[in-house]
Design a protein around this motif. Sequence first.
Motif, PDB file in Angstrom:
ATOM      1  N   GLN B  49      -2.110  20.058  59.666  1.00  0.00           N
ATOM      2  CA  GLN B  49      -1.768  20.218  58.263  1.00  0.00           C
ATOM      3  C   GLN B  49      -2.725  19.223  57.537  1.00  0.00           C
ATOM      4  OE1 GLN B  49       2.673  19.802  58.332  1.00  0.00           O
ATOM      5  NE2 GLN B  49       2.473  21.660  57.468  1.00  0.00           N
ATOM      6  N   SER B  53      -3.762  19.978  50.347  1.00  0.00           N
ATOM      7  CA  SER B  53      -4.350  21.444  50.304  1.00  0.00           C
ATOM      8  C   SER B  53      -3.133  22.232  49.947  1.00  0.00           C
ATOM      9  CB  SER B  53      -4.657  21.909  51.912  1.00  0.00           C
ATOM     10  OG  SER B  53      -3.440  21.852  52.673  1.00  0.00           O
ATOM     11  N   LEU B  57      -2.647  27.476  52.632  1.00  0.00           N
ATOM     12  CA  LEU B  57      -3.534  26.793  53.722  1.00  0.00           C
ATOM     13  C   LEU B  57      -2.505  26.030  54.815  1.00  0.00           C
ATOM     14  CD1 LEU B  57      -6.818  26.074  52.044  1.00  0.00           C
ATOM     15  CD2 LEU B  57      -6.241  27.757  53.407  1.00  0.00           C
ATOM     16  N   GLY B  59      -3.229  25.007  57.390  1.00  0.00           N
ATOM     17  CA  GLY B  59      -3.971  23.776  58.221  1.00  0.00           C
ATOM     18  C   GLY B  59      -5.097  24.271  58.721  1.00  0.00           C
ATOM     19  N   VAL B  60      -5.667  23.534  59.652  1.00  0.00           N
ATOM     20  CA  VAL B  60      -6.973  24.012  60.468  1.00  0.00           C
ATOM     21  C   VAL B  60      -6.768  23.952  62.001  1.00  0.00           C
ATOM     22  CG1 VAL B  60      -8.594  22.969  59.030  1.00  0.00           C
ATOM     23  CG2 VAL B  60      -7.666  21.416  60.673  1.00  0.00           C
ATOM     24  N   PRO B  69      -9.942  27.608  58.966  1.00  0.00           N
ATOM     25  CA  PRO B  69      -8.541  27.391  58.169  1.00  0.00           C
ATOM     26  C   PRO B  69      -7.285  28.330  58.685  1.00  0.00           C
ATOM     27  CG  PRO B  69     -10.190  28.889  57.105  1.00  0.00           C
ATOM     28  CD  PRO B  69     -10.829  28.363  58.460  1.00  0.00           C
TER      29      PRO B  69
END
Lengths: 154, 172
Positions: B49, B53, B57, B59-60, B69
Motif C-alpha cells: 500500500q 494514494s 489505488l 497499492g503496487v 498499480p
Amino acid sequence: MKALYLAQIDRQLFAVDKERVIGVSSCNSGFFKPIEEGGRRYLPLPYGNRAMICDVQSLVTGPGGQAPARQGGHYLIVAADEELMALAMTGKGRIVTADVAAARPLPPAFTGPSRMLVPGVLVNGLDLILLLDLQAVLETTVDRQVECRTEEKR
Amino acid sequence: MRGMKNEQQRTGLRSFLLPLSVKDGLKNFVCLFTQSQVVEILAPRFVSQIPGSPSYLAGVLLYHGSLLPVIDLDLLCRQQLAPRVRYRQLVVVRTGVADPETGAPLKAVVAAKDRVRIATILGTDLEESFAQLKAPLALSESNLVRGCFQHEDDAVTLFDLGPVVQGIYAAT
C-alpha cells in the motif's frame, strides 16, 4: 550504495536515509510518554528535545488505521529538515545498504501526495521497499491534523 | 476478414466477468474484460500500500519485474475510504494506453473481492438479446464507464481504465 534504515510498518517495508536517524525508542519503555500539544502528539526526548509523532500507517489506511506503536513497536526518531520526527514502526528495524540509484518511480497512476511521500521503490527479490521522503511525511501529517481539527470543530 | 467475424459470432467472445459490489435494484453488476485484455489471474498476495494514494489505488504489485498499480473498482466507483479487505483474485489486464513519459504499454492489476467468472458471449446472443442499460449513478459518476448492457442475469459494465493508469483521473 547507500546506508538506509529499514523499518517495517505493519507488513510494509519502508526505508529512510540512515544519516537522518537519531535513534530508536521503545513505545512501551515508559521513560518517554507521548505528550499532546496544540492537537499534535510529541515524543519527549532528553535535553528538552521532542519529536513529532508521525503515523505513516494512518497515511496509508486513513485516520482509523491502527498505529504500530499500540502493538508494542518502536519509534524511529529521525531528523527532517527543520524538526525531529518519531515514526511509529513494528519491531526495531535495521540498517541495510542499497543501490538507491536503482530505485524505481511509482507507476504513473500514483500522482500528487503519494509521489511526494514515496519518491522511489527498491525491489529486493519479491519484497518492495518504499523510500520515504521525511519532509513530505512531516508536512502531510501536519496537514492531516489540521484537517481532523477542522472536521471536529464542524 | 468476413470469415473471421462469422467465426467469432459462432464461437463467441471469451470474456472475464469481475463481480462488482454496486447494486441497482436486483441487477448484479459485473465488469467485463475480454480475453485479449486479461494477461493473467493471480492468487491473492501481499500488495504494497502506498501512503497518500487515493482509496481506489490499493497499492503496487511486482509483476514480471514491473511495478503495476492495483485498482479496486468498487472503491473507484464509490470514492470512499479504503476498508481493509482481502482480495480473492488479482486480474492483470492490458489497459490499451501507454505511459505518457516512456511510451511503454501500461498494464494494471484489478482486485477482485469475488471469484472472476468466465463467460462466452456469442455475437448472435448480443444481436438478439442486447439491451443497453443506463449505468447507475455510482458507476456513471466515475466517468470511466464505456457502456453497460444486460447479459443473462448480469448487468455487464465496460470500464476505461486508461485515465486511471495514466494518472489523469487522479488529477481531475
